[in-house]
Design a protein around this motif. Structure first.
Motif, PDB file in Angstrom:
ATOM      1  N   ALA A   1       6.887  10.989   6.225  1.00 34.50           N
ATOM      2  CA  ALA A   1       7.611  10.351   5.124  1.00 34.50           C
ATOM      3  C   ALA A   1       8.943   9.795   5.603  1.00 34.50           C
ATOM      4  N   GLU A   2       9.625  10.519   6.476  1.00 39.09           N
ATOM      5  CA  GLU A   2      10.908  10.043   7.003  1.00 39.09           C
ATOM      6  C   GLU A   2      10.717   8.788   7.851  1.00 39.09           C
ATOM      7  N   LYS A   3       9.693   8.782   8.696  1.00 38.56           N
ATOM      8  CA  LYS A   3       9.405   7.589   9.501  1.00 38.56           C
ATOM      9  C   LYS A   3       9.057   6.409   8.600  1.00 38.56           C
ATOM     10  N   ALA A   4       8.233   6.674   7.586  1.00 38.25           N
ATOM     11  CA  ALA A   4       7.843   5.606   6.670  1.00 38.25           C
ATOM     12  C   ALA A   4       9.051   5.102   5.888  1.00 38.25           C
ATOM     13  N   ARG A   5       9.930   6.007   5.474  1.00 35.02           N
ATOM     14  CA  ARG A   5      11.122   5.593   4.731  1.00 35.02           C
ATOM     15  C   ARG A   5      11.988   4.676   5.580  1.00 35.02           C
ATOM     16  N   ASN A   6      12.174   5.039   6.841  1.00 36.03           N
ATOM     17  CA  ASN A   6      12.954   4.188   7.748  1.00 36.03           C
ATOM     18  C   ASN A   6      12.296   2.818   7.909  1.00 36.03           C
ATOM     19  N   LEU A   7      10.998   2.809   8.064  1.00 41.74           N
ATOM     20  CA  LEU A   7      10.266   1.550   8.223  1.00 41.74           C
ATOM     21  C   LEU A   7      10.356   0.713   6.951  1.00 41.74           C
ATOM     22  N   VAL A   8      10.194   1.361   5.801  1.00 39.87           N
ATOM     23  CA  VAL A   8      10.244   0.644   4.525  1.00 39.87           C
ATOM     24  C   VAL A   8      11.632   0.054   4.296  1.00 39.87           C
ATOM     25  N   ASN A   9      12.664   0.769   4.683  1.00 38.56           N
ATOM     26  CA  ASN A   9      14.028   0.263   4.506  1.00 38.56           C
ATOM     27  C   ASN A   9      14.288  -0.979   5.347  1.00 38.56           C
ATOM     28  N   LYS A  10      13.691  -1.046   6.525  1.00 41.34           N
ATOM     29  CA  LYS A  10      13.907  -2.175   7.432  1.00 41.34           C
ATOM     30  C   LYS A  10      12.942  -3.334   7.178  1.00 41.34           C
ATOM     31  N   MET A  11      11.791  -3.039   6.594  1.00 45.01           N
ATOM     32  CA  MET A  11      10.733  -4.028   6.509  1.00 45.01           C
ATOM     33  C   MET A  11      11.082  -5.277   5.703  1.00 45.01           C
TER      34      MET A  11
ATOM     35  N   GLY B   1       0.821  -1.214   0.000  1.00 51.81           N
ATOM     36  CA  GLY B   1       0.000   0.000   0.000  1.00 51.81           C
ATOM     37  C   GLY B   1       0.848   1.253   0.000  1.00 51.81           C
ATOM     38  N   TYR B   2       1.896   1.249   0.773  1.00 50.14           N
ATOM     39  CA  TYR B   2       2.788   2.410   0.835  1.00 50.14           C
ATOM     40  C   TYR B   2       3.423   2.663  -0.525  1.00 50.14           C
ATOM     41  N   ASN B   3       3.840   1.615  -1.197  1.00 55.10           N
ATOM     42  CA  ASN B   3       4.465   1.775  -2.509  1.00 55.10           C
ATOM     43  C   ASN B   3       3.489   2.282  -3.565  1.00 55.10           C
ATOM     44  N   ARG B   4       2.205   2.009  -3.403  1.00 53.88           N
ATOM     45  CA  ARG B   4       1.198   2.462  -4.364  1.00 53.88           C
ATOM     46  C   ARG B   4       0.682   3.865  -4.061  1.00 53.88           C
ATOM     47  N   ASP B   5       0.993   4.424  -2.898  1.00 54.12           N
ATOM     48  CA  ASP B   5       0.473   5.724  -2.476  1.00 54.12           C
ATOM     49  C   ASP B   5       1.229   6.852  -3.178  1.00 54.12           C
ATOM     50  N   ASP B   6       0.598   7.435  -4.180  1.00 54.42           N
ATOM     51  CA  ASP B   6       1.225   8.524  -4.923  1.00 54.42           C
ATOM     52  C   ASP B   6       1.265   9.821  -4.119  1.00 54.42           C
ATOM     53  N   ASN B   7       0.451   9.933  -3.082  1.00 57.56           N
ATOM     54  CA  ASN B   7       0.398  11.151  -2.280  1.00 57.56           C
ATOM     55  C   ASN B   7       1.502  11.236  -1.229  1.00 57.56           C
ATOM     56  N   ARG B   8       2.312  10.223  -1.119  1.00 56.45           N
ATOM     57  CA  ARG B   8       3.333  10.225  -0.076  1.00 56.45           C
ATOM     58  C   ARG B   8       4.404  11.283  -0.312  1.00 56.45           C
ATOM     59  N   TYR B   9       4.477  11.809  -1.534  1.00 53.39           N
ATOM     60  CA  TYR B   9       5.472  12.836  -1.849  1.00 53.39           C
ATOM     61  C   TYR B   9       4.874  14.240  -1.989  1.00 53.39           C
ATOM     62  N   ASN B  10       3.569  14.358  -1.874  1.00 49.74           N
ATOM     63  CA  ASN B  10       2.939  15.670  -2.027  1.00 49.74           C
ATOM     64  C   ASN B  10       3.336  16.597  -0.894  1.00 49.74           C
ATOM     65  N   VAL B  11       3.630  17.831  -1.267  1.00 47.01           N
ATOM     66  CA  VAL B  11       3.989  18.837  -0.274  1.00 47.01           C
ATOM     67  C   VAL B  11       2.995  19.976  -0.432  1.00 47.01           C
ATOM     68  N   GLY B  12       2.493  20.427   0.665  1.00 49.30           N
ATOM     69  CA  GLY B  12       1.531  21.518   0.653  1.00 49.30           C
ATOM     70  C   GLY B  12       1.438  22.060   2.059  1.00 49.30           C
ATOM     71  N   ARG B  13       0.243  22.261   2.484  1.00 51.03           N
ATOM     72  CA  ARG B  13       0.013  22.703   3.852  1.00 51.03           C
ATOM     73  C   ARG B  13       0.540  21.666   4.833  1.00 51.03           C
ATOM     74  N   ASP B  14       1.098  22.130   5.927  1.00 54.00           N
ATOM     75  CA  ASP B  14       1.662  21.239   6.946  1.00 54.00           C
ATOM     76  C   ASP B  14       2.725  20.319   6.352  1.00 54.00           C
ATOM     77  N   ALA B  15       3.552  20.885   5.487  1.00 58.57           N
ATOM     78  CA  ALA B  15       4.588  20.106   4.806  1.00 58.57           C
ATOM     79  C   ALA B  15       5.552  19.465   5.793  1.00 58.57           C
ATOM     80  N   HIS B  16       5.840  20.160   6.891  1.00 58.05           N
ATOM     81  CA  HIS B  16       6.771  19.594   7.869  1.00 58.05           C
ATOM     82  C   HIS B  16       6.234  18.303   8.480  1.00 58.05           C
ATOM     83  N   LEU B  17       4.919  18.230   8.696  1.00 50.29           N
ATOM     84  CA  LEU B  17       4.320  16.998   9.219  1.00 50.29           C
ATOM     85  C   LEU B  17       4.382  15.886   8.179  1.00 50.29           C
TER      86      LEU B  17
END
Length: 104
Positions: A57-67, A36-52
């Protein structure tokens, strides 16, 4: 035919299926999340609350790298305990993880 015996056999089969389901549940949930994470095209969208978004995205990237390694480890443990391959949609999950790692 003894109806009690038939009922006991059915209950035994149900118990075996439940045990099989629970032994696979954690692995399948992680694999499903990864797909599901790999299919989510919105994971790279930046807009309002971009820092969140970037923090998530950083947490997910770490998780994806270890998974993939974690899934492979759990799958190999499951395989050694059961003495059979872990199949996902009829394909060896370890093969799928290897292919995923190569594609990344």
């Amino acid at each position: 035919m003894d109806l009690t015996s038939i009922l006991e056999q059915i209950e035994l089969q149900i118990a075996n299926v439940k045990e099989e389901y629970f032994s696979r549940k954690e692995i399948l949930e992680k694999e499903s999340w990864l797909e599901g994470y790999n299919r989510d095209d919105n994971r790279y969208n930046v807009g309002r609350d971009a820092h969140l978004t970037l923090k998530r995205a950083e947490k997910a990237r770490n998780l994806v790298n270890k998974m993939p390694e974690a899934l492979a480890s759990k799958t190999m443990t499951w395989k050694s305990e059961r003495g059979t391959e872990f199949l996902y949609d009829g394909i060896r999950l370890l093969s799928m993880l290897k292919e995923y790692t190569i594609l990344r």
